[in-house]
Design a protein around this motif. Sequence first.
Motif, PDB file in Angstrom:
ATOM      1  N   UNK A   1      -2.488  -9.211  18.024  1.00 43.01           N
ATOM      2  CA  UNK A   1      -2.055  -7.952  17.436  1.00 43.01           C
ATOM      3  C   UNK A   1      -1.903  -8.086  15.940  1.00 43.01           C
ATOM      4  N   UNK A   2      -1.337  -7.050  15.322  1.00 41.86           N
ATOM      5  CA  UNK A   2      -1.159  -7.005  13.873  1.00 41.86           C
ATOM      6  C   UNK A   2       0.293  -6.643  13.571  1.00 41.86           C
ATOM      7  N   UNK A   3       0.854  -7.331  12.598  1.00 42.55           N
ATOM      8  CA  UNK A   3       2.201  -7.028  12.106  1.00 42.55           C
ATOM      9  C   UNK A   3       2.086  -6.670  10.631  1.00 42.55           C
ATOM     10  N   UNK A   4       2.681  -5.552  10.254  1.00 46.61           N
ATOM     11  CA  UNK A   4       2.673  -5.122   8.858  1.00 46.61           C
ATOM     12  C   UNK A   4       4.107  -5.064   8.363  1.00 46.61           C
ATOM     13  N   UNK A   5       4.426  -5.932   7.420  1.00 45.78           N
ATOM     14  CA  UNK A   5       5.741  -5.948   6.774  1.00 45.78           C
ATOM     15  C   UNK A   5       5.612  -5.191   5.451  1.00 45.78           C
ATOM     16  N   UNK A   6       6.406  -4.160   5.286  1.00 43.57           N
ATOM     17  CA  UNK A   6       6.396  -3.392   4.047  1.00 43.57           C
ATOM     18  C   UNK A   6       7.715  -3.621   3.320  1.00 43.57           C
ATOM     19  N   UNK A   7       7.609  -3.939   2.044  1.00 39.35           N
ATOM     20  CA  UNK A   7       8.824  -4.166   1.272  1.00 39.35           C
ATOM     21  C   UNK A   7       9.636  -2.884   1.160  1.00 39.35           C
ATOM     22  N   UNK A   8      10.907  -3.047   0.859  1.00 35.01           N
ATOM     23  CA  UNK A   8      11.778  -1.878   0.682  1.00 35.01           C
ATOM     24  C   UNK A   8      11.242  -0.970  -0.416  1.00 35.01           C
ATOM     25  N   UNK A   9      10.727  -1.546  -1.499  1.00 40.11           N
ATOM     26  CA  UNK A   9      10.179  -0.733  -2.590  1.00 40.11           C
ATOM     27  C   UNK A   9       9.016   0.120  -2.097  1.00 40.11           C
ATOM     28  N   UNK A  10       8.174  -0.443  -1.240  1.00 42.49           N
ATOM     29  CA  UNK A  10       7.037   0.306  -0.715  1.00 42.49           C
ATOM     30  C   UNK A  10       7.507   1.409   0.232  1.00 42.49           C
ATOM     31  N   UNK A  11       8.475   1.082   1.090  1.00 46.14           N
ATOM     32  CA  UNK A  11       8.971   2.087   2.036  1.00 46.14           C
ATOM     33  C   UNK A  11       9.733   3.209   1.337  1.00 46.14           C
ATOM     34  N   UNK A  12      10.440   2.882   0.263  1.00 48.13           N
ATOM     35  CA  UNK A  12      11.228   3.891  -0.446  1.00 48.13           C
ATOM     36  C   UNK A  12      10.387   4.739  -1.394  1.00 48.13           C
ATOM     37  N   UNK A  13       9.509   4.085  -2.161  1.00 47.82           N
ATOM     38  CA  UNK A  13       8.838   4.772  -3.266  1.00 47.82           C
ATOM     39  C   UNK A  13       7.319   4.813  -3.142  1.00 47.82           C
ATOM     40  N   UNK A  14       6.784   4.159  -2.138  1.00 47.00           N
ATOM     41  CA  UNK A  14       5.334   4.110  -1.991  1.00 47.00           C
ATOM     42  C   UNK A  14       4.778   5.333  -1.278  1.00 47.00           C
ATOM     43  N   UNK A  15       3.458   5.401  -1.196  1.00 51.62           N
ATOM     44  CA  UNK A  15       2.798   6.535  -0.550  1.00 51.62           C
ATOM     45  C   UNK A  15       2.771   6.371   0.973  1.00 51.62           C
ATOM     46  N   UNK A  16       3.931   6.558   1.611  1.00 52.68           N
ATOM     47  CA  UNK A  16       4.034   6.318   3.062  1.00 52.68           C
ATOM     48  C   UNK A  16       3.017   7.132   3.856  1.00 52.68           C
ATOM     49  N   UNK A  17       2.851   8.389   3.493  1.00 53.39           N
ATOM     50  CA  UNK A  17       1.901   9.228   4.216  1.00 53.39           C
ATOM     51  C   UNK A  17       0.476   8.708   4.105  1.00 53.39           C
ATOM     52  N   UNK A  18       0.087   8.287   2.922  1.00 56.77           N
ATOM     53  CA  UNK A  18      -1.268   7.767   2.710  1.00 56.77           C
ATOM     54  C   UNK A  18      -1.460   6.443   3.455  1.00 56.77           C
ATOM     55  N   UNK A  19      -0.433   5.613   3.463  1.00 60.20           N
ATOM     56  CA  UNK A  19      -0.507   4.340   4.191  1.00 60.20           C
ATOM     57  C   UNK A  19      -0.679   4.602   5.681  1.00 60.20           C
ATOM     58  N   UNK A  20       0.138   5.495   6.212  1.00 58.15           N
ATOM     59  CA  UNK A  20       0.050   5.829   7.635  1.00 58.15           C
ATOM     60  C   UNK A  20      -1.333   6.368   7.980  1.00 58.15           C
ATOM     61  N   UNK A  21      -1.854   7.251   7.144  1.00 58.97           N
ATOM     62  CA  UNK A  21      -3.175   7.837   7.395  1.00 58.97           C
ATOM     63  C   UNK A  21      -4.266   6.780   7.337  1.00 58.97           C
ATOM     64  N   UNK A  22      -4.140   5.838   6.408  1.00 54.69           N
ATOM     65  CA  UNK A  22      -5.149   4.784   6.276  1.00 54.69           C
ATOM     66  C   UNK A  22      -5.152   3.876   7.506  1.00 54.69           C
ATOM     67  N   UNK A  23      -3.971   3.496   7.963  1.00 55.30           N
ATOM     68  CA  UNK A  23      -3.880   2.641   9.151  1.00 55.30           C
ATOM     69  C   UNK A  23      -4.381   3.400  10.373  1.00 55.30           C
ATOM     70  N   UNK A  24      -3.991   4.657  10.487  1.00 54.33           N
ATOM     71  CA  UNK A  24      -4.426   5.476  11.616  1.00 54.33           C
ATOM     72  C   UNK A  24      -5.951   5.585  11.659  1.00 54.33           C
ATOM     73  N   UNK A  25      -6.577   5.746  10.512  1.00 52.19           N
ATOM     74  CA  UNK A  25      -8.036   5.885  10.488  1.00 52.19           C
ATOM     75  C   UNK A  25      -8.713   4.599  10.960  1.00 52.19           C
ATOM     76  N   UNK A  26      -8.137   3.442  10.632  1.00 57.76           N
ATOM     77  CA  UNK A  26      -8.675   2.166  11.118  1.00 57.76           C
ATOM     78  C   UNK A  26      -8.557   2.116  12.644  1.00 57.76           C
ATOM     79  N   UNK A  27      -7.411   2.507  13.162  1.00 58.24           N
ATOM     80  CA  UNK A  27      -7.184   2.458  14.623  1.00 58.24           C
ATOM     81  C   UNK A  27      -8.096   3.445  15.352  1.00 58.24           C
ATOM     82  N   UNK A  28      -8.299   4.621  14.771  1.00 50.17           N
ATOM     83  CA  UNK A  28      -9.153   5.614  15.424  1.00 50.17           C
ATOM     84  C   UNK A  28     -10.611   5.189  15.462  1.00 50.17           C
TER      85      UNK A  28
END
Length: 194
Positions: free
Chosen positions: A162-189
């Motif tokens: 499987x895959x584990x993705x650790x995101x730093x607090x800075x990324x989770x707080x201030x990063x492009x969460x929606x874009x990250x989620x969409x990018x990962x989702x597109x890989x899975x799809x």
Amino acid sequence: MNSPADDYKGFTDLASAQVEGTDYRVHVKANAGSPIAVIAPHGGSIEQYTSDIARDIAGADLNLYLFEGIRHAGNYSALHLTSHRFDEPRCLTLLTGCDHVVAIHGCGGDVQQALVGGLDEPLKVAVARAIADLGIDTRLRGHRFPAIDPKNICNRGRRGVGVQIEMTMALRLHGPRGAISAAIRSVLQALPTV
């Protein structure tokens, strides 16, 4: 600094010390026919925003599992069951029917980074590339979260990888969460469904 969760050998220990519905909750959304599971084993207030990211990646069609801290305080110290000891039965049941598992985690850090680990080498590389293409500092190797233990919850699916993705607090707080989620989702799809 030792916390109560450090002494848990597995979920049975956690469940004997904490109360479901008061200290934590479990959410499972199974989608028959989907061979993909997105999980946040330290969701809610344990590792903030990991539940939100996992939900966004899973959408309406992928399997989703969330273990969420709901205490008023002290969620991490009371509920952070380390990944190679995470054996919550509903999660294991869900994963037995899944070929691909992606676990969303949070770690400390003032720099926006994604640290990608796990035993599914092709999927790990594809996910890391998708995140890096957003301009995010993404590491595949040389970080403290390799997730290569076969007992790590991300590696407990039908294929044992499987895959584990650790995101730093800075990324989770201030990063492009929606874009990250969409990018990962597109890989899975794009994964083959057979």
